[in-house]
Scaffold this motif. Sequence first.
Motif, PDB file in Angstrom:
ATOM      1  N   LEU A  48       0.870  -1.180   0.000  1.00  0.00           N
ATOM      2  CA  LEU A  48       0.000   0.000   0.000  1.00  0.00           C
ATOM      3  C   LEU A  48       0.905   1.228   0.000  1.00  0.00           C
ATOM      4  O   LEU A  48       1.787   1.347   0.846  1.00  0.00           O
ATOM      5  CB  LEU A  48      -0.885   0.040   1.253  1.00  0.00           C
ATOM      6  CG  LEU A  48      -1.676  -1.222   1.604  1.00  0.00           C
ATOM      7  CD1 LEU A  48      -2.385  -1.042   2.958  1.00  0.00           C
ATOM      8  CD2 LEU A  48      -2.698  -1.555   0.525  1.00  0.00           C
ATOM      9  N   TYR A  49       0.713   2.130  -0.953  1.00  0.00           N
ATOM     10  CA  TYR A  49       1.500   3.376  -0.976  1.00  0.00           C
ATOM     11  C   TYR A  49       0.582   4.530  -1.330  1.00  0.00           C
ATOM     12  O   TYR A  49      -0.136   4.470  -2.335  1.00  0.00           O
ATOM     13  CB  TYR A  49       2.640   3.286  -2.006  1.00  0.00           C
ATOM     14  CG  TYR A  49       3.212   4.648  -2.319  1.00  0.00           C
ATOM     15  CD1 TYR A  49       3.988   5.322  -1.377  1.00  0.00           C
ATOM     16  CD2 TYR A  49       2.941   5.286  -3.527  1.00  0.00           C
ATOM     17  CE1 TYR A  49       4.487   6.591  -1.632  1.00  0.00           C
ATOM     18  CE2 TYR A  49       3.446   6.550  -3.799  1.00  0.00           C
ATOM     19  CZ  TYR A  49       4.207   7.202  -2.843  1.00  0.00           C
ATOM     20  OH  TYR A  49       4.687   8.463  -3.085  1.00  0.00           O
ATOM     21  N   GLY A  50       0.579   5.572  -0.510  1.00  0.00           N
ATOM     22  CA  GLY A  50      -0.298   6.696  -0.822  1.00  0.00           C
ATOM     23  C   GLY A  50      -0.132   7.840   0.141  1.00  0.00           C
ATOM     24  O   GLY A  50       0.945   8.051   0.706  1.00  0.00           O
ATOM     25  N   GLN A  51      -1.215   8.607   0.290  1.00  0.00           N
ATOM     26  CA  GLN A  51      -1.243   9.787   1.144  1.00  0.00           C
ATOM     27  C   GLN A  51      -2.210   9.514   2.294  1.00  0.00           C
ATOM     28  O   GLN A  51      -3.307   9.003   2.078  1.00  0.00           O
ATOM     29  CB  GLN A  51      -1.760  11.003   0.347  1.00  0.00           C
ATOM     30  CG  GLN A  51      -0.912  11.370  -0.871  1.00  0.00           C
ATOM     31  CD  GLN A  51       0.331  12.173  -0.525  1.00  0.00           C
ATOM     32  OE1 GLN A  51       0.450  12.694   0.577  1.00  0.00           O
ATOM     33  NE2 GLN A  51       1.258  12.263  -1.455  1.00  0.00           N
ATOM     34  N   ILE A  52      -1.818   9.907   3.515  1.00  0.00           N
ATOM     35  CA  ILE A  52      -2.687   9.738   4.678  1.00  0.00           C
ATOM     36  C   ILE A  52      -2.737  11.059   5.438  1.00  0.00           C
ATOM     37  O   ILE A  52      -1.725  11.749   5.529  1.00  0.00           O
ATOM     38  CB  ILE A  52      -2.178   8.580   5.573  1.00  0.00           C
ATOM     39  CG1 ILE A  52      -3.222   8.209   6.637  1.00  0.00           C
ATOM     40  CG2 ILE A  52      -0.831   8.866   6.189  1.00  0.00           C
ATOM     41  CD1 ILE A  52      -2.947   6.878   7.328  1.00  0.00           C
ATOM     42  N   GLY A  53      -3.915  11.427   5.941  1.00  0.00           N
ATOM     43  CA  GLY A  53      -4.004  12.677   6.700  1.00  0.00           C
ATOM     44  C   GLY A  53      -5.433  13.127   6.902  1.00  0.00           C
ATOM     45  O   GLY A  53      -6.362  12.322   6.875  1.00  0.00           O
ATOM     46  N   SER A  54      -5.574  14.425   7.169  1.00  0.00           N
ATOM     47  CA  SER A  54      -6.892  15.034   7.332  1.00  0.00           C
ATOM     48  C   SER A  54      -7.674  14.879   6.045  1.00  0.00           C
ATOM     49  O   SER A  54      -7.084  14.872   4.967  1.00  0.00           O
ATOM     50  CB  SER A  54      -6.753  16.539   7.584  1.00  0.00           C
ATOM     51  OG  SER A  54      -6.412  16.794   8.891  1.00  0.00           O
ATOM     52  N   PRO A  55      -8.981  14.798   6.143  1.00  0.00           N
ATOM     53  CA  PRO A  55      -9.759  14.773   4.911  1.00  0.00           C
ATOM     54  C   PRO A  55      -9.857  16.176   4.315  1.00  0.00           C
ATOM     55  O   PRO A  55     -10.926  16.694   4.087  1.00  0.00           O
ATOM     56  CB  PRO A  55     -11.125  14.233   5.367  1.00  0.00           C
ATOM     57  CG  PRO A  55     -11.174  14.455   6.842  1.00  0.00           C
ATOM     58  CD  PRO A  55      -9.792  14.642   7.349  1.00  0.00           C
ATOM     59  N   ARG A  56      -8.682  16.813   4.099  1.00  0.00           N
ATOM     60  CA  ARG A  56      -8.635  18.164   3.563  1.00  0.00           C
ATOM     61  C   ARG A  56      -7.445  18.262   2.605  1.00  0.00           C
ATOM     62  O   ARG A  56      -6.346  17.838   2.951  1.00  0.00           O
ATOM     63  CB  ARG A  56      -8.422  19.157   4.719  1.00  0.00           C
ATOM     64  CG  ARG A  56      -8.658  20.570   4.298  1.00  0.00           C
ATOM     65  CD  ARG A  56      -9.107  21.462   5.442  1.00  0.00           C
ATOM     66  NE  ARG A  56      -8.350  21.302   6.662  1.00  0.00           N
ATOM     67  CZ  ARG A  56      -7.838  22.329   7.342  1.00  0.00           C
ATOM     68  NH1 ARG A  56      -7.965  23.557   6.883  1.00  0.00           N
ATOM     69  NH2 ARG A  56      -7.206  22.134   8.468  1.00  0.00           N
ATOM     70  N   GLN A  57      -7.646  18.782   1.437  1.00  0.00           N
ATOM     71  CA  GLN A  57      -6.647  18.908   0.375  1.00  0.00           C
ATOM     72  C   GLN A  57      -5.292  19.425   0.901  1.00  0.00           C
ATOM     73  O   GLN A  57      -5.231  20.512   1.467  1.00  0.00           O
ATOM     74  CB  GLN A  57      -7.200  19.866  -0.700  1.00  0.00           C
ATOM     75  CG  GLN A  57      -6.282  20.128  -1.868  1.00  0.00           C
ATOM     76  CD  GLN A  57      -6.120  18.883  -2.755  1.00  0.00           C
ATOM     77  OE1 GLN A  57      -7.013  18.046  -2.835  1.00  0.00           O
ATOM     78  NE2 GLN A  57      -4.963  18.750  -3.381  1.00  0.00           N
ATOM     79  N   GLY A  58      -4.222  18.642   0.725  1.00  0.00           N
ATOM     80  CA  GLY A  58      -2.878  19.128   1.069  1.00  0.00           C
ATOM     81  C   GLY A  58      -2.492  18.902   2.512  1.00  0.00           C
ATOM     82  O   GLY A  58      -1.345  19.121   2.890  1.00  0.00           O
ATOM     83  N   PHE A  59      -3.436  18.468   3.334  1.00  0.00           N
ATOM     84  CA  PHE A  59      -3.125  18.203   4.745  1.00  0.00           C
ATOM     85  C   PHE A  59      -2.882  16.705   4.915  1.00  0.00           C
ATOM     86  O   PHE A  59      -3.603  16.003   5.638  1.00  0.00           O
ATOM     87  CB  PHE A  59      -4.264  18.701   5.645  1.00  0.00           C
ATOM     88  CG  PHE A  59      -4.203  20.172   5.902  1.00  0.00           C
ATOM     89  CD1 PHE A  59      -4.204  21.084   4.851  1.00  0.00           C
ATOM     90  CD2 PHE A  59      -4.130  20.679   7.205  1.00  0.00           C
ATOM     91  CE1 PHE A  59      -4.135  22.457   5.082  1.00  0.00           C
ATOM     92  CE2 PHE A  59      -4.060  22.047   7.439  1.00  0.00           C
ATOM     93  CZ  PHE A  59      -4.068  22.940   6.383  1.00  0.00           C
TER      94      PHE A  59
END
Lengths: 146, 146, 146, 146, 146, 146
Positions: C123-134
């Motif tokens: 699994l490779y990706g982006q994790i964070g707030s459900p807000r663009q760029g965060f």
Amino acid sequence: MKRTGIGKIALMLALNEGAALERHIEKFEEQNYMLYRGKVGSMETGKIFAAVETAAMREDMIRENYREEHALYHATMEAFSAYCRGQVDLGNVLRSTGLVFSIARGNLVSGDKSSGEWIAVVLYGQIGSPRQGFEHEAIGMGIQPV
Amino acid sequence: MKRTGIGKIALMLALNEGAALERHIEKFEEQNYMLYRGKVGSMETGKIFAAVETAAMREDMIRENYREEHALYHATMEAFSAYCRGQVDLGNVLRSTGLVFSIARGNLVSGDKSSGEWIAVVLYGQIGSPRQGFEHEAIGMGIQPV
Amino acid sequence: MKRTGIGKIALMLALNEGAALERHIEKFEEQNYMLYRGKVGSMETGKIFAAVETAAMREDMIRENYREEHALYHATMEAFSAYCRGQVDLGNVLRSTGLVFSIARGNLVSGDKSSGEWIAVVLYGQIGSPRQGFEHEAIGMGIQPV
Amino acid sequence: MKRTGIGKIALMLALNEGAALERHIEKFEEQNYMLYRGKVGSMETGKIFAAVETAAMREDMIRENYREEHALYHATMEAFSAYCRGQVDLGNVLRSTGLVFSIARGNLVSGDKSSGEWIAVVLYGQIGSPRQGFEHEAIGMGIQPV
Amino acid sequence: MKRTGIGKIALMLALNEGAALERHIEKFEEQNYMLYRGKVGSMETGKIFAAVETAAMREDMIRENYREEHALYHATMEAFSAYCRGQVDLGNVLRSTGLVFSIARGNLVSGDKSSGEWIAVVLYGQIGSPRQGFEHEAIGMGIQPV
Amino acid sequence: MKRTGIGKIALMLALNEGAALERHIEKFEEQNYMLYRGKVGSMETGKIFAAVETAAMREDMIRENYREEHALYHATMEAFSAYCRGQVDLGNVLRSTGLVFSIARGNLVSGDKSSGEWIAVVLYGQIGSPRQGFEHEAIGMGIQPV
Ligand SMILES: [Mg+2]
Ligand SMILES: [Mg+2]
Ligand SMILES: [Mg+2]
Ligand SMILES: [Mg+2]
Ligand SMILES: [Mg+2]
Ligand SMILES: [Mg+2]
């Protein structure tokens, strides 16, 4: 007489069946253990906790006070953590379970009053995909003074 | 004939004693299960892992290849994680254990060849302070295809 | 010819793009690896597990039996645990992810048949707030014999 | 003047009441700490995270960028993990909480500018059954540079 | 008279200093709480557990039986798990701590005998690199009926 | 120009070899990333942490202050937790590792100065029995603002 731990008493209550189960219950009820065996199946973790707590209260295995409820809760948490063997979760990680649970209350060691009163919770069943036959067995046990 | 899961076969191998243990071993060896029961006590986590692995290799329960050793390792890790019910550690958190371990190899479900070959590891014993009587029972089980 | 581990094969399948990705797929399909690359985004942990399992089954990367499904499940669980780096959860701890997943099936080491057949999930990706760029990147990989 | 860590500043902000609380706030606001104290109760983990984040943003304790939001998120995650003392969950394991949270932003050590700017999150409250009186106290704290 | 939880009593015992600490001890000893405050520093997890247990036994805060020792152990385990906020370890992950610990024994809620007798353990200190100034504060608390 | 995350920059630094590795380093050093790649093998968790920290300090990738050292420590902790995929331990659970680690420092997203300065740590290698060939690959990554 051979001494048995409350853990083994609860384990055999969950694992035995038929005549052996009846003999086991009879033997340890005579030694003043309170015993209960129930079933629950779910993809929701909370349902497992609720089934154990509801049964213990309905069967008067714990008194209506926080100290005893706390002991039962921690015993159930330990049993469920063990049952899951890592991530403590069911439906969130897409798995389901059907299990027998047992609760035993009495001395930590049979026939040894000085060991005090304890409660043991055992969960034994099948865990896996919510699909027939795509599952294997798991077991967990928690023990707390009460 | 009633079917039994490999988990229960390993559990009863660890929990039974005396004549019941002998009957259990005889019954499931006839059904082509490889069974082993040993003992180990330590404050060092590594000693528990080593005891299980050494026994499985010496008894030829796993073949000399990584796939099988990997299955045994993960089954042992799951069993030990369950046994500890939270922090997966012994001496570092100042506790000790003395336990019986059992290993079973054979079909996931007795008499069901289509279920394939699996390995189950059970740890059952006493965990607590390194002081006589200051301990309670614990159990853990891990199951992997092999 | 240089040998490559199935882990690196799955990693590069998730990380490469464009022409490099095509060359990578071609090279290892020629060496008899089954490869799949998909995408999934969610705040629900179960959606990640379901995406990997559905893809593997639809692409016939695992056979319709429990042994293989079990191997895939544990590989996915290890990959997701690694991806989360601590608390294994998404929406419950108020975070979201969008990721590429890859699945590789074949020898543990390319060109080494004696290493047996394994499955790797990345699994490779982006994790964070459900807000663009965060959000920042995360990676996780699990490997099991199959 | 005696130096105080940002952790103790946040802890006393959550634990003090009445006149002592007012003196504490006055004292450390004079030393340029940003301080906030709020309340939240829920069986849903996400509600706790949301309450802390919403308050920090509304009170301009973190700037509108990902670096600062990331620091706050990790501090909250550490505080909540500590608060739960094991399984990091509320309603899924059938428990509820009502708590005071505090946020402090300023030097790691009061009066020591070279220690740089940090953020501390403290959760202090009652955790237990969703039933009056069936609960005990818990505390958690996370600290990150910001 | 305002009621105080045993958790806050133990927390203020660890956090207060000087005259405020003396007043705090006096106030709650009058209400029949047993209180102890000690210090320990180490890179070894076991040293923290040993310091708390040794103090509790030497000060007769727990009776010489397994039920009480078990309650203290679980309270310490919860406190230490919270203190570490994730991986429950010190030297193995290359960090060190110096901390104040407090132990309180008495009613769960001051002045409420029906709440029964409990024990609270608090750890409050600095955790970080074994290098002067490269550390931040941490806190953990565990509470068990005794 | 296509934008690349600091995570992928660190991942490719650990995964690439030969000419591809040299091109990768050249490309991102031109974009002002600080990059380092090293090797470490051990059964001791502490050795992995020490290798990363020592390299980062020797190469001046972090400044001699606690804020930066803290960021590196947490990034390493996250990477190592991911690498272990469950129990965060090596020798205690009888396993060993040999790995390549990479460290990258620069913008969270290449060419986007507003994303601020971050540090990424990647561990990629083989984990398993301390026996030749009885091991499989693992990967872990942690990212923190610095
Ligand atoms: Mg509790
Ligand atoms: Mg493995
Ligand atoms: Mg499994
Ligand atoms: Mg993060
Ligand atoms: Mg216990
Ligand atoms: Mg920290």
